[in-house]
Design a protein around this motif. Structure first.
Motif, PDB file in Angstrom:
ATOM      1  N   GLU A   4       6.090 -26.499   8.531  1.00  0.00           N
ATOM      2  CA  GLU A   4       5.907 -27.707   7.729  1.00  0.00           C
ATOM      3  C   GLU A   4       6.526 -27.594   6.346  1.00  0.00           C
ATOM      4  O   GLU A   4       6.835 -28.605   5.731  1.00  0.00           O
ATOM      5  CB  GLU A   4       4.431 -28.084   7.638  1.00  0.00           C
ATOM      6  CG  GLU A   4       3.929 -28.655   8.946  1.00  0.00           C
ATOM      7  CD  GLU A   4       2.618 -29.399   8.805  1.00  0.00           C
ATOM      8  OE1 GLU A   4       2.222 -29.743   7.682  1.00  0.00           O
ATOM      9  OE2 GLU A   4       1.987 -29.635   9.836  1.00  0.00           O
ATOM     10  N   PRO A  15       8.207 -32.037   5.643  1.00  0.00           N
ATOM     11  CA  PRO A  15       8.455 -32.966   6.751  1.00  0.00           C
ATOM     12  C   PRO A  15       8.837 -34.371   6.280  1.00  0.00           C
ATOM     13  O   PRO A  15       8.322 -34.862   5.271  1.00  0.00           O
ATOM     14  CB  PRO A  15       7.118 -32.990   7.493  1.00  0.00           C
ATOM     15  CG  PRO A  15       6.479 -31.693   7.163  1.00  0.00           C
ATOM     16  CD  PRO A  15       6.887 -31.404   5.750  1.00  0.00           C
ATOM     17  N   TRP A  17       7.991 -37.420   6.714  1.00  0.00           N
ATOM     18  CA  TRP A  17       6.894 -38.260   7.186  1.00  0.00           C
ATOM     19  C   TRP A  17       6.491 -39.239   6.087  1.00  0.00           C
ATOM     20  O   TRP A  17       6.661 -38.946   4.901  1.00  0.00           O
ATOM     21  CB  TRP A  17       5.665 -37.417   7.535  1.00  0.00           C
ATOM     22  CG  TRP A  17       5.845 -36.383   8.579  1.00  0.00           C
ATOM     23  CD1 TRP A  17       6.844 -36.291   9.503  1.00  0.00           C
ATOM     24  CD2 TRP A  17       4.983 -35.254   8.813  1.00  0.00           C
ATOM     25  NE1 TRP A  17       6.660 -35.190  10.301  1.00  0.00           N
ATOM     26  CE2 TRP A  17       5.527 -34.543   9.909  1.00  0.00           C
ATOM     27  CE3 TRP A  17       3.808 -34.794   8.225  1.00  0.00           C
ATOM     28  CZ2 TRP A  17       4.932 -33.383  10.406  1.00  0.00           C
ATOM     29  CZ3 TRP A  17       3.213 -33.642   8.718  1.00  0.00           C
ATOM     30  CH2 TRP A  17       3.772 -32.950   9.803  1.00  0.00           C
ATOM     31  N   ARG A  62       8.372 -38.513  11.872  1.00  0.00           N
ATOM     32  CA  ARG A  62       7.088 -37.948  12.307  1.00  0.00           C
ATOM     33  C   ARG A  62       6.970 -37.956  13.830  1.00  0.00           C
ATOM     34  O   ARG A  62       6.542 -36.975  14.438  1.00  0.00           O
ATOM     35  CB  ARG A  62       5.918 -38.705  11.686  1.00  0.00           C
ATOM     36  CG  ARG A  62       4.571 -38.109  12.126  1.00  0.00           C
ATOM     37  CD  ARG A  62       3.379 -38.786  11.484  1.00  0.00           C
ATOM     38  NE  ARG A  62       3.452 -40.211  11.687  1.00  0.00           N
ATOM     39  CZ  ARG A  62       2.901 -41.110  10.874  1.00  0.00           C
ATOM     40  NH1 ARG A  62       2.262 -40.728   9.803  1.00  0.00           N
ATOM     41  NH2 ARG A  62       2.996 -42.393  11.137  1.00  0.00           N
ATOM     42  N   TRP A  65       9.064 -35.305  15.456  1.00  0.00           N
ATOM     43  CA  TRP A  65       8.438 -34.011  15.159  1.00  0.00           C
ATOM     44  C   TRP A  65       7.279 -33.764  16.121  1.00  0.00           C
ATOM     45  O   TRP A  65       7.178 -32.706  16.739  1.00  0.00           O
ATOM     46  CB  TRP A  65       7.948 -34.027  13.715  1.00  0.00           C
ATOM     47  CG  TRP A  65       7.333 -32.763  13.206  1.00  0.00           C
ATOM     48  CD1 TRP A  65       6.171 -32.173  13.639  1.00  0.00           C
ATOM     49  CD2 TRP A  65       7.829 -31.928  12.170  1.00  0.00           C
ATOM     50  NE1 TRP A  65       5.909 -31.041  12.919  1.00  0.00           N
ATOM     51  CE2 TRP A  65       6.916 -30.860  12.016  1.00  0.00           C
ATOM     52  CE3 TRP A  65       8.946 -31.988  11.340  1.00  0.00           C
ATOM     53  CZ2 TRP A  65       7.092 -29.860  11.064  1.00  0.00           C
ATOM     54  CZ3 TRP A  65       9.113 -30.997  10.388  1.00  0.00           C
ATOM     55  CH2 TRP A  65       8.199 -29.944  10.269  1.00  0.00           C
ATOM     56  N   ASN A  68       8.167 -32.830  19.528  1.00  0.00           N
ATOM     57  CA  ASN A  68       8.955 -31.590  19.579  1.00  0.00           C
ATOM     58  C   ASN A  68      10.441 -31.832  19.870  1.00  0.00           C
ATOM     59  O   ASN A  68      11.119 -30.986  20.439  1.00  0.00           O
ATOM     60  CB  ASN A  68       8.387 -30.602  20.608  1.00  0.00           C
ATOM     61  CG  ASN A  68       7.015 -30.106  20.214  1.00  0.00           C
ATOM     62  OD1 ASN A  68       6.723 -29.909  19.040  1.00  0.00           O
ATOM     63  ND2 ASN A  68       6.154 -29.930  21.203  1.00  0.00           N
ATOM     64  N   ALA A  71      13.064 -31.590  13.991  1.00  0.00           N
ATOM     65  CA  ALA A  71      12.391 -31.247  12.740  1.00  0.00           C
ATOM     66  C   ALA A  71      13.211 -31.847  11.610  1.00  0.00           C
ATOM     67  O   ALA A  71      14.288 -31.362  11.293  1.00  0.00           O
ATOM     68  CB  ALA A  71      12.290 -29.736  12.580  1.00  0.00           C
ATOM     69  N   TYR A  73      13.418 -33.064   7.606  1.00  0.00           N
ATOM     70  CA  TYR A  73      12.835 -32.675   6.324  1.00  0.00           C
ATOM     71  C   TYR A  73      13.404 -33.497   5.173  1.00  0.00           C
ATOM     72  O   TYR A  73      14.572 -33.881   5.187  1.00  0.00           O
ATOM     73  CB  TYR A  73      13.122 -31.207   6.020  1.00  0.00           C
ATOM     74  CG  TYR A  73      12.485 -30.240   6.977  1.00  0.00           C
ATOM     75  CD1 TYR A  73      11.191 -29.770   6.768  1.00  0.00           C
ATOM     76  CD2 TYR A  73      13.176 -29.785   8.099  1.00  0.00           C
ATOM     77  CE1 TYR A  73      10.600 -28.878   7.653  1.00  0.00           C
ATOM     78  CE2 TYR A  73      12.593 -28.884   8.986  1.00  0.00           C
ATOM     79  CZ  TYR A  73      11.302 -28.435   8.754  1.00  0.00           C
ATOM     80  OH  TYR A  73      10.718 -27.552   9.631  1.00  0.00           O
TER      81      TYR A  73
END
Length: 197
Positions: A4, A15, A17, A62, A65, A68, A71, A73
């Motif tokens: 994270e 992240p 998000w 999100r 993520w 899976n 990822a 950022y």
């Protein structure tokens, strides 16, 4: 599964998000930041027209993520760097689990260009892909006419032990439906270990 928080010497990655990125700030950057047209010239998305579009960008980060798949950022310079704590851009990787491959991607605001942040972020994400996820391959691509990305990618791919693979014709589709060639580079886990250990 994905870390994270990733901290490098000069960067902090959190992240992508809605909970970790200020919506108003992100919308301002993605819609009307100085030189946003230069930033988006060589990427698959156009400047955001509505705040809803920005929220969907963060929510998609999100969801992918949690599934899976990727990822993503937000990239911020750390304390001591010019612009510390500001959104410098976004980056991350998507994962093809069957092929054990991570595909890197990033974009930075123009005021953060030329600082070596792309390579620093790439090195950290390659380490996650190979050490944490035990993937076999990391790839990255750029449009043939994107000289700035070419220089940055060639520098860090060489440092990480990888190589240029070649031109993939009609490989990527932009938001406007146009299709473009890409130049692809790759780094195997073995190459990375030999170059970094």
């Amino acid at each position: 599964m994905f870390p994270e928080t990733i901290e490098t010497e000069r960067l902090r990655l959190d992240p992508r998000w809605p909970e970790t990125v200020d919506l108003d700030d992100c919308y301002r950057i993605c819609s009307s930041d100085p030189a946003i047209d230069e930033v988006t010239e060589h990427v698959t998305w156009d400047p955001h027209e509505t705040k809803k579009e920005t929220l969907e960008f963060l929510e998609r980060g999100r969801k992918r993520w949690e599934d899976n798949e990727a990822a993503g950022y937000v990239i911020r310079p750390r304390q001591g760097e010019d612009g510390a704590g500001e959104i410098a851009g976004f980056g991350g990787f998507s994962v093809d689990w069957e092929k054990r491959t991570a595909t890197l991607g990033t974009w930075l605001r123009k005021r953060f260009w030329g600082r070596g942040y792309s390579g620093e972020r790439a090195a950290a994400l390659a380490a996650v892909a190979f050490e944490d996820l035990d993937l076999a391959l990391v790839t990255v691509s750029h449009l043939p006419e994107n000289e700035q990305s070419r220089r940055a990618i060639e520098k860090y791919v060489d440092r990480l032990g990888g190589r240029r693979e070649g031109l993939l014709r009609n490989h990527i589709t932009f938001a406007d439906g146009s299709v473009h060639d890409e130049i692809r580079y790759s780094i195997t886990q073995k190459e990375w270990r030999e170059a970094t250990n």
